[in-house]
Design a protein around this motif. Structure first.
Motif, PDB file in Angstrom:
ATOM      1  N   SER A  41       5.653  11.128  -3.201  1.00 32.78           N
ATOM      2  CA  SER A  41       4.639  10.707  -2.230  1.00 32.78           C
ATOM      3  C   SER A  41       3.416  10.163  -2.961  1.00 32.78           C
ATOM      4  CB  SER A  41       4.228  11.860  -1.313  1.00 32.78           C
ATOM      5  OG  SER A  41       3.628  12.889  -2.059  1.00 32.78           O
ATOM      6  N   ASP A  51      -3.275   7.492  -0.881  1.00 34.21           N
ATOM      7  CA  ASP A  51      -4.311   6.501  -1.175  1.00 34.21           C
ATOM      8  C   ASP A  51      -5.566   6.944  -0.415  1.00 34.21           C
ATOM      9  OD1 ASP A  51      -6.049   4.355  -1.268  1.00 34.21           O
ATOM     10  OD2 ASP A  51      -4.451   2.849  -1.176  1.00 34.21           O
ATOM     11  N   THR A  91       5.043  15.666   8.930  1.00 36.91           N
ATOM     12  CA  THR A  91       3.725  15.135   8.551  1.00 36.91           C
ATOM     13  C   THR A  91       3.165  15.828   7.299  1.00 36.91           C
ATOM     14  OG1 THR A  91       3.315  14.579  10.859  1.00 36.91           O
ATOM     15  CG2 THR A  91       1.383  14.728   9.444  1.00 36.91           C
ATOM     16  N   TYR A 127       8.172   5.358   2.370  1.00 39.82           N
ATOM     17  CA  TYR A 127       7.815   5.025   3.764  1.00 39.82           C
ATOM     18  C   TYR A 127       6.372   5.444   4.060  1.00 39.82           C
ATOM     19  CZ  TYR A 127      12.892   4.802   4.428  1.00 39.82           C
ATOM     20  OH  TYR A 127      14.231   4.497   4.319  1.00 39.82           O
ATOM     21  N   GLU A 128       5.663   4.627   4.835  1.00 45.03           N
ATOM     22  CA  GLU A 128       4.356   5.039   5.336  1.00 45.03           C
ATOM     23  C   GLU A 128       4.568   6.247   6.260  1.00 45.03           C
ATOM     24  OE1 GLU A 128       1.278   3.680   4.804  1.00 45.03           O
ATOM     25  OE2 GLU A 128       1.944   1.930   3.652  1.00 45.03           O
ATOM     26  N   LEU A 129       3.613   7.161   6.243  1.00 46.22           N
ATOM     27  CA  LEU A 129       3.719   8.346   7.105  1.00 46.22           C
ATOM     28  C   LEU A 129       4.040   7.967   8.550  1.00 46.22           C
ATOM     29  CD1 LEU A 129       3.279  11.357   7.831  1.00 46.22           C
ATOM     30  CD2 LEU A 129       0.859  10.806   8.136  1.00 46.22           C
ATOM     31  N   GLN A 130       3.342   6.941   9.072  1.00 47.95           N
ATOM     32  CA  GLN A 130       3.504   6.571  10.482  1.00 47.95           C
ATOM     33  C   GLN A 130       4.920   6.064  10.769  1.00 47.95           C
ATOM     34  OE1 GLN A 130       1.090   5.796   8.481  1.00 47.95           O
ATOM     35  NE2 GLN A 130      -0.875   6.293   9.413  1.00 47.95           N
ATOM     36  N   GLU A 131       5.598   5.579   9.736  1.00 47.36           N
ATOM     37  CA  GLU A 131       6.971   5.092   9.884  1.00 47.36           C
ATOM     38  C   GLU A 131       7.937   6.276  10.054  1.00 47.36           C
ATOM     39  OE1 GLU A 131       7.712   1.945  10.060  1.00 47.36           O
ATOM     40  OE2 GLU A 131       9.899   2.160  10.012  1.00 47.36           O
ATOM     41  N   ARG A 162      -4.078   6.078   3.347  1.00 43.62           N
ATOM     42  CA  ARG A 162      -2.629   5.876   3.520  1.00 43.62           C
ATOM     43  C   ARG A 162      -1.865   6.978   2.809  1.00 43.62           C
ATOM     44  NH1 ARG A 162      -1.148   0.443   1.017  1.00 43.62           N
ATOM     45  NH2 ARG A 162       0.911   0.831   1.894  1.00 43.62           N
ATOM     46  N   LEU A 163      -0.741   7.334   3.394  1.00 41.97           N
ATOM     47  CA  LEU A 163       0.150   8.305   2.769  1.00 41.97           C
ATOM     48  C   LEU A 163       1.562   7.726   2.770  1.00 41.97           C
ATOM     49  CD1 LEU A 163       1.073  11.089   1.719  1.00 41.97           C
ATOM     50  CD2 LEU A 163       1.007  11.923   4.084  1.00 41.97           C
ATOM     51  N   ILE A 164       2.138   7.581   1.578  1.00 38.63           N
ATOM     52  CA  ILE A 164       3.513   7.081   1.461  1.00 38.63           C
ATOM     53  C   ILE A 164       4.406   8.259   1.094  1.00 38.63           C
ATOM     54  CG2 ILE A 164       5.064   5.557   0.163  1.00 38.63           C
ATOM     55  CD1 ILE A 164       2.581   3.763  -0.317  1.00 38.63           C
ATOM     56  N   PRO A 201      -4.818  10.265   7.263  1.00 38.34           N
ATOM     57  CA  PRO A 201      -3.899   9.657   8.228  1.00 38.34           C
ATOM     58  C   PRO A 201      -3.081  10.696   9.004  1.00 38.34           C
ATOM     59  CG  PRO A 201      -3.085   9.316   5.993  1.00 38.34           C
ATOM     60  CD  PRO A 201      -4.465   9.895   5.871  1.00 38.34           C
TER      61      PRO A 201
END
Ligand code: ACO
Length: 380
Positions: free
Chosen positions: A23, A26, A184, A37-41, A31-33, A270
Motif C-alpha cells: 500500500s 500519499d 478500508t 488500486y485506489e481505496l475508492q476502487e 490518496r491511498l493505494i 480518504p
C-alpha cells in the motif's frame, strides 16, 4: 552513534523504512493505494476476503480462487479450545488485550509455528484473519455471561461476526458496512503496528509472533485506540451548538481531539470519506435515526475550524477513526471493542507485510544516539 550513522528525525517522521508492494499513502494528495488500486476502487466493491487475497497473493482472486479461499477460511473460523480458555481467562480484560493473548495461542494450532516459508506464512495468514472475529465475538459473549456462539461457515466473515455477537443473522446492509470498514483499514503503509510486525518478522521470527506484537502497537490511543473516545466525545457534546465550547475547552486543557490529525495525511484522510458514506447509509437504512450522524458532521466542521485557528499550519484534518466510531456504533458493537475490530481488518495487512518481510529477509536494526553519562565509576 557509531560510524557514519546519522540521526533520524524524532519518531522516524518522514523516513522511508521499507519498500512495499502492499500500500501507498500519499499524505499530501489524500490518496491511498492498496495493492495497486485506489481505496475508492476497492472499498464496497470487493469483499474483505478478496482484498486480503490481493495483498497476500498480489492479485484479486478469480471466482475459483475466491470460492476455495472462502471454503478454507470458513473452516478455519472455529478456534481451538486452548484459545477459548485464554479468552475466558481474559473475560475482564479489554477486548484488544484478550485478542492479543488469544492470538499468541494460535501458534499451538500450526503444524510448525516456526516455519516461515511462503506456504506456511499464507496458511497462517488465512488462519489468523479467519479467527480474529471469532475470538472477539467469543469475548463479547463471555463478558456478558453468555456462551460463545459457534461460527457459521455459510456466512461472509463480517456477517458471521455479527451473527456470533448478536445471535441473529445481520441485515445484508450491516454486514456490508462491516466488510467495507475492514477493507478500508486493511493496510496503510508503514504505520506503527505494521512497522512493529515487520521488525519482529525481520528477525526470522514467525507470523503469529509478529502479529501478536502488532496488536500491542495498535492498541494505543495515538494509533488504533481513538474511535471509542470519539464516541464518548460525541455523547458528551450532545448537541451541535455545544461543540465549539467543548473543543476549545479540551484544547485549552492541553488535550487532543480524537479522530483528528495524522502523521502522514496533511489533508483529509480518504478513509474518512469512505466511512462517512457508510455511516450515513447505516444511519438511514438500519438505524432510521440520523441524529448522531448529523451531530458528528457538525462536530467535525466545528473541530476543523477551531483546530485551524488554534494550531495554524499543523493541517489537522479528520482521520479514519472519526467515522469508524459511527460505523461500529451503528452495528450495535461496544466501544470497548472498537480497536479490536480495527485489528480484524488490519490483520490481513500485517500478515501480508510479514510475508513480504520474510521474502526480503533483512534484519531491521537501527542504531540509537547515546545521551547518557559516560565514564562513571562503581564506588565499591
Ligand atoms: N488535537 C489537537 N491537537 C493536535 C491533534 C489533535 N487531534 N493532533 C495533533 N495535534 C497538535 C499537537 O498538539 C502538536 O501541537 P504543537 O506543535 O502546538 O505542540 C501538533 O499538532 C503536532 O502534533 P504531533 O504529535 O507532532 O503530530 P503527529 O504527527 O505525531 O500526531 C497523531 C499524529 C498521533 C495521530 C495526532 O494527530 C493525534 O494524537 N491525534 C488524535 C488521536 C487520533 O485520532 N489517533 C488516530 C490516528 S489514525 C490511526 O492511527 C489509525
Amino acid at each position: 552513534m557509531s560510524g557514519t550513522a546519522t540521526p533520524a528525525p524524532r519518531g522516524l517522521d518522514g523516513v522511508v523504512a521499507a519498500s512495499t508492494r502492499l500500500s501507498h499513502v500519499d499524505g499530501l494528495a489524500g490518496r491511498l493505494i492498496i495493492g495497486g488500486y485506489e481505496l475508492q476502487e476497492l472499498a464496497g466493491r470487493v469483499s474483505f476476503d478478496e482484498a486480503a487475497s490481493l495483498l497476500w497473493r498480489d492479485h484479486l482472486p478469480d471466482a475459483d480462487e475466491l470460492a476455495m479461499l472462502r471454503q478454507e477460511m470458513g473452516i478455519l473460523r472455529h478456534v481451538p479450545s486452548q484459545t477459548l480458555s485464554v479468552v475466558r481467562a481474559a473475560v475482564r480484560a479489554r477486548p484488544i488485550d484478550a485478542l492479543r493473548m488469544a492470538c499468541a495461542t494460535l501458534s499451538l494450532d500450526l503444524p510448525n509455528a516456526d516455519d516461515i516459508s511462503p506456504p506456511a506464512d499464507l496458511a497462517a495468514a488465512k488462519m489468523l484473519t479467519a479467527r480474529f472475529p471469532t475470538i472477539i465475538a467469543a469475548h463479547a459473549r463471555m463478558s456478558i455471561g453468555e456462551p460463545p456462539i459457534p461460527p457459521r461457515e455459510d456466512l461472509s466473515l463480517a456477517a458471521n461476526f455479527l451473527y456470533m455477537v448478536h445471535g441473529r443473522e445481520p441485515d445484508p446492509i450491516a454486514a456490508r458496512a462491516l466488510d467495507t470498514y475492514w477493507t478500508t483499514v486493511i493496510d496503510h503503509g508503514m504505520n506503527a503496528s505494521t512497522f512493529a510486525g515487520r521488525v519482529i518478522a525481520s528477525t526470522r521470527s514467525d507470523m503469529v509472533s509478529a502479529v501478536t506484537g502488532a496488536i500491542g502497537a495498535l492498541k494505543g490511543p495515538l494509533h488504533g485506540g481513538a474511535p471509542g473516545p470519539v464516541l464518548d466525545m460525541l455523547v458528551e457534546i450532545g448537541e451541535a451548538g455545544k461543540a465549539e465550547a467543548w473543543v476549545r475547552r479540551e484544547l485549552a486543557e492541553g488535550r487532543r481531539i480524537m479522530g483528528f490529525g495524522h502523521r502522514v495525511y496533511k489533508v483529509r484522510d480518504p478513509r474518512a470519506d469512505v466511512l462517512a458514506k457508510v455511516a450515513e447509509q447505516m444511519s438511514g437504512a438500519i438505524l432510521h435515526d440520523r441524529q448522531l450522524f448529523e451531530l458528528a458532521r457538525a462536530v467535525e466542521q466545528t473541530t476543523l475550524r477551531v483546530l485551524e485557528e488554534a494550531k495554524p499550519g499543523r493541517n489537522l484534518r479528520t482521520n479514519v477513526e472519526f467515522y469508524t466510531a459511527l460505523v461500529l456504533q451503528s452495528l450495535g458493537l461496544h466501544p470497548a471493542s472498537f480497536v479490536a475490530l480495527f485489528a480484524c481488518g488490519r490483520v490481513a495487512g500485517w500478515c501480508a507485510h510479514v510475508i513480504e518481510q520474510h521474502a526480503e529477509d533483512h534484519l531491521i536494526r537501527p542504531q540509537s544516539e547515546y545521551i547518557g553519562p559516560k565514564g562513571l565509576k562503581v564506588a565499591r
